[in-house]
Design a protein around this motif. Structure first.
Motif, short mmCIF file in Angstrom:
data_model
loop_
_atom_site.label_atom_id
_atom_site.label_comp_id
_atom_site.label_asym_id
_atom_site.label_seq_id
_atom_site.Cartn_x
_atom_site.Cartn_y
_atom_site.Cartn_z
N MET A 1 0.84 -1.19 0.00
CA MET A 1 0.00 0.00 0.00
C MET A 1 0.88 1.25 0.00
O MET A 1 1.86 1.33 0.71
CB MET A 1 -0.90 -0.01 1.24
N LYS A 2 0.51 2.21 -0.79
CA LYS A 2 1.26 3.45 -0.90
C LYS A 2 1.09 4.27 0.37
O LYS A 2 -0.01 4.39 0.92
CB LYS A 2 0.75 4.23 -2.11
N GLU A 3 2.20 4.84 0.86
CA GLU A 3 2.16 5.66 2.07
C GLU A 3 1.38 6.95 1.81
O GLU A 3 1.54 7.59 0.78
CB GLU A 3 3.59 6.02 2.52
N LYS A 4 0.55 7.31 2.78
CA LYS A 4 -0.23 8.54 2.66
C LYS A 4 0.67 9.74 2.92
O LYS A 4 1.52 9.71 3.79
CB LYS A 4 -1.37 8.56 3.67
N LEU A 5 0.47 10.79 2.17
CA LEU A 5 1.17 12.05 2.41
C LEU A 5 0.48 12.77 3.56
O LEU A 5 -0.75 12.76 3.67
CB LEU A 5 1.13 12.92 1.16
N ARG B 1 -1.72 17.46 1.65
CA ARG B 1 -2.07 17.44 0.23
C ARG B 1 -2.84 18.71 -0.12
O ARG B 1 -3.63 19.20 0.70
CB ARG B 1 -2.94 16.22 -0.10
#
Length: 58
Positions: A1-5, A8
């Protein structure tokens, strides 16, 4: 899973699609940061909204 920024900036035409994008992020744990901004490009109203998420939510 892509890490959340953690931060944004969401921009786009002021329409239901933009509201859906912001709503989805709010459902994911992001919170509104500051007031929205808007401008007019000669055809459409363009909006921007910053969102942030707590580090422990990532």
């Amino acid at each position: 899973m892509k890490e959340k920024l953690r931060y944004r900036l969401i921009t786009g035409k002021d329409d239901s699609s933009f509201c859906e994008r912001i709503s989805k992020l709010l459902n994911e744990g992001y919170k509104l940061y500051g007031s929205p901004s808007c401008t007019f490009n000669g055809e459409d109203v363009i909006v921007a909204q910053a969102v942030v998420i707590d580090e422990d939510t990532i």
